[in-house]
Design a protein around this motif. Structure first.
Motif, PDB file in Angstrom:
ATOM      1  N   VAL A   5      -4.492  -0.897  17.743  1.00 21.75           N
ATOM      2  CA  VAL A   5      -5.225   0.276  18.218  1.00 21.75           C
ATOM      3  C   VAL A   5      -4.389   1.536  18.021  1.00 21.75           C
ATOM      4  N   ARG A   6      -3.095   1.449  18.256  1.00 21.42           N
ATOM      5  CA  ARG A   6      -2.215   2.602  18.060  1.00 21.42           C
ATOM      6  C   ARG A   6      -2.201   3.039  16.596  1.00 21.42           C
ATOM      7  N   LEU A   7      -2.143   2.083  15.678  1.00 19.29           N
ATOM      8  CA  LEU A   7      -2.155   2.433  14.257  1.00 19.29           C
ATOM      9  C   LEU A   7      -3.495   3.047  13.870  1.00 19.29           C
ATOM     10  N   TYR A   8      -4.567   2.520  14.414  1.00 23.27           N
ATOM     11  CA  TYR A   8      -5.895   3.083  14.160  1.00 23.27           C
ATOM     12  C   TYR A   8      -5.969   4.543  14.622  1.00 23.27           C
ATOM     13  N   ARG A  57       7.637   5.500   9.928  1.00 22.80           N
ATOM     14  CA  ARG A  57       7.783   6.887   9.501  1.00 22.80           C
ATOM     15  C   ARG A  57       6.903   7.207   8.289  1.00 22.80           C
ATOM     16  N   GLU A  58       6.450   6.164   7.597  1.00 23.99           N
ATOM     17  CA  GLU A  58       5.683   6.357   6.369  1.00 23.99           C
ATOM     18  C   GLU A  58       4.190   6.151   6.554  1.00 23.99           C
ATOM     19  N   TYR A  59       3.760   5.666   7.699  1.00 24.38           N
ATOM     20  CA  TYR A  59       2.345   5.351   7.876  1.00 24.38           C
ATOM     21  C   TYR A  59       1.438   6.543   7.589  1.00 24.38           C
ATOM     22  N   MET A  61      11.884  -8.181  11.551  1.00 22.87           N
ATOM     23  CA  MET A  61      10.639  -7.555  11.988  1.00 22.87           C
ATOM     24  C   MET A  61      10.845  -6.178  12.613  1.00 22.87           C
ATOM     25  N   ILE A  62      11.675  -6.093  13.645  1.00 23.63           N
ATOM     26  CA  ILE A  62      11.855  -4.820  14.341  1.00 23.63           C
ATOM     27  C   ILE A  62      12.521  -3.779  13.437  1.00 23.63           C
ATOM     28  N   PRO A  63      13.608  -4.104  12.707  1.00 22.53           N
ATOM     29  CA  PRO A  63      14.168  -3.098  11.791  1.00 22.53           C
ATOM     30  C   PRO A  63      13.158  -2.631  10.741  1.00 22.53           C
ATOM     31  N   ALA A  64      12.315  -3.557  10.266  1.00 20.21           N
ATOM     32  CA  ALA A  64      11.352  -3.194   9.224  1.00 20.21           C
ATOM     33  C   ALA A  64      10.345  -2.170   9.730  1.00 20.21           C
ATOM     34  N   GLY A 124       0.800  -1.217   0.000  1.00 22.21           N
ATOM     35  CA  GLY A 124       0.000   0.000   0.000  1.00 22.21           C
ATOM     36  C   GLY A 124       0.831   1.263   0.000  1.00 22.21           C
ATOM     37  N   LEU A 125       2.020   1.212   0.595  1.00 17.69           N
ATOM     38  CA  LEU A 125       2.903   2.376   0.621  1.00 17.69           C
ATOM     39  C   LEU A 125       3.696   2.522  -0.674  1.00 17.69           C
ATOM     40  N   GLN A 126       4.092   1.383  -1.271  1.00 22.19           N
ATOM     41  CA  GLN A 126       4.917   1.442  -2.482  1.00 22.19           C
ATOM     42  C   GLN A 126       4.128   1.890  -3.701  1.00 22.19           C
ATOM     43  N   VAL A 127       2.982   1.257  -3.912  1.00 26.04           N
ATOM     44  CA  VAL A 127       2.198   1.531  -5.128  1.00 26.04           C
ATOM     45  C   VAL A 127       0.728   1.694  -4.750  1.00 26.04           C
TER      46      VAL A 127
END
Length: 334
Positions: free
Chosen positions: A287-290, A260-262, A251-254, A156-159
């Motif tokens: 919930v945090r992302l929401y 930063r892009e959300y 996982m954590i590095p990703a 979703g972020l790339q394209v």
């Protein structure tokens, strides 16, 4: 009394013991590796691909496709494979109304995972996007569970123009401490990991598989037919264990980079979480992302991490809503 001198060429008793121990370990390791690789070959012969294989720039991807209509893509979590979506019933539900494409992500099931790439969520998203182009799947709704949610988010972020919507299930979205990351690091390191994956890890994986599944499904029981639909012997093969270890290590590095892009995500998004998830804390992630993405929708279901087993109907309805919303509108000229 005359002291008896030892010849410089005569090994000491402790040296003999060390040599014998090292030899015994080497022999045991070789025997274990032979058995592990034999079991892997038998498993792949007894459980051949249930779908089709497609070559994408030298990477073999296995996918199962069924149904007609606007496309829906299913991306499984870490450690399992596309049959997970069959076992929960979501694949068949969606195929009643839509064209459904479920992938084995690189390294899982019958998909390959070449060693010359670091298979981060972004790279997996890139390869799966190429596969969808080859298959003519336009603007799909992408459903990702757990680690697969990261790959779906990356798509979703790339394209964003190529993605009709995202349905993310039990995802890990922010860098929080996890015990499984340091535990999996040795298995993800080339060389050391290869030895472990062909000796100790498959045995440990077999011994701990049922306990791990109970934690994933808790507080619900593990479905009785789960390991018949998602074959146990495929889950504990060396190459699948390597893929799972690498995914855990990335996982954590990703998410440290992706978070930063959300804020720039513009793809319609529905988030699902199980309120009793013991793998990924719902409040710290879903919930945090929401809260961070005001245009998103949140669904909190009963059950734990395997929310697609607890709420397949609700997830199918969410996919349907996004599929209808993202369908191209027909222009009628009067």
């Amino acid at each position: 009394m005359t002291a008896k001198l030892r010849s410089p060429h005569t090994p000491s008793p402790s040296g003999n013991a060390t040599t014998l121990a090292a030899t015994a370990v080497a022999v045991a390791g070789a025997a274990t590796a032979l058995w592990v690789n034999h079991r892997a070959r038998v498993a792949e012969r007894e459980h051949p691909p249930i779908g089709r294989l497609i070559d994408v720039d030298g990477v073999r991807l296995h996918f199962l496709e069924r149904g007609a209509g606007s496309p829906v893509v299913l991306l499984h979590g870490n450690g399992v494979q596309l049959e997970d979506f069959i076992a929960c019933g979501l694949f068949d539900r969606l195929a009643q109304r839509r064209r459904v494409i479920a992938f084995d992500r690189p390294g899982f099931g019958h998909s390959s995972r070449p060693r010359n790439h670091m298979w981060t969520p972004g790279l997996q998203a890139l390869w799966l996007g190429k596969a969808l182009t080859q298959l003519g799947a336009t603007r799909p709704v992408v459903v990702g569970h757990s680690w697969g949610a990261l790959v779906a988010m990356a798509m979703g972020l790339q394209v964003p123009e190529d993605v009709g919507g995202l349905v993310l299930l039990s995802g890990y979205y922010y860098p929080t401490a996890r015990l499984d990351v340091p535990m999996n690091l040795p298995a993800a390191v080339p060389g050391v990991g290869d030895v472990l994956q062909h000796t100790a890890l498959p045995i440990l994986a077999r011994a701990g598989l049922k306990r791990a599944l109970r934690r994933m499904f808790a507080p619900a029981p593990v479905p009785a037919d789960f390991l018949r639909t998602v074959p146990r012997e495929l889950l504990v093969r060396p190459r699948q264990l390597r893929a799972a270890a690498e995914d855990t290590a990335f996982m954590i590095p990703a998410v440290t980079q992706m978070r930063r892009e959300y804020a720039r995500l513009r793809v319609p998004l529905t988030l699902f979480t199980g309120k009793d998830d013991r793998i990924v804390d719902p409040a710290a992630h879903t919930v945090r992302l929401y809260d961070e993405l005001p245009r998103s929708q949140l669904r909190v279901a009963s059950g734990g991490h395997m929310v697609h087993y607890a709420a397949p109907g609700e997830i199918a309805d969410a996919v349907e809503a996004l599929s209808v919303a993202s369908a191209p509108k027909r222009l009628t000229v009067v």
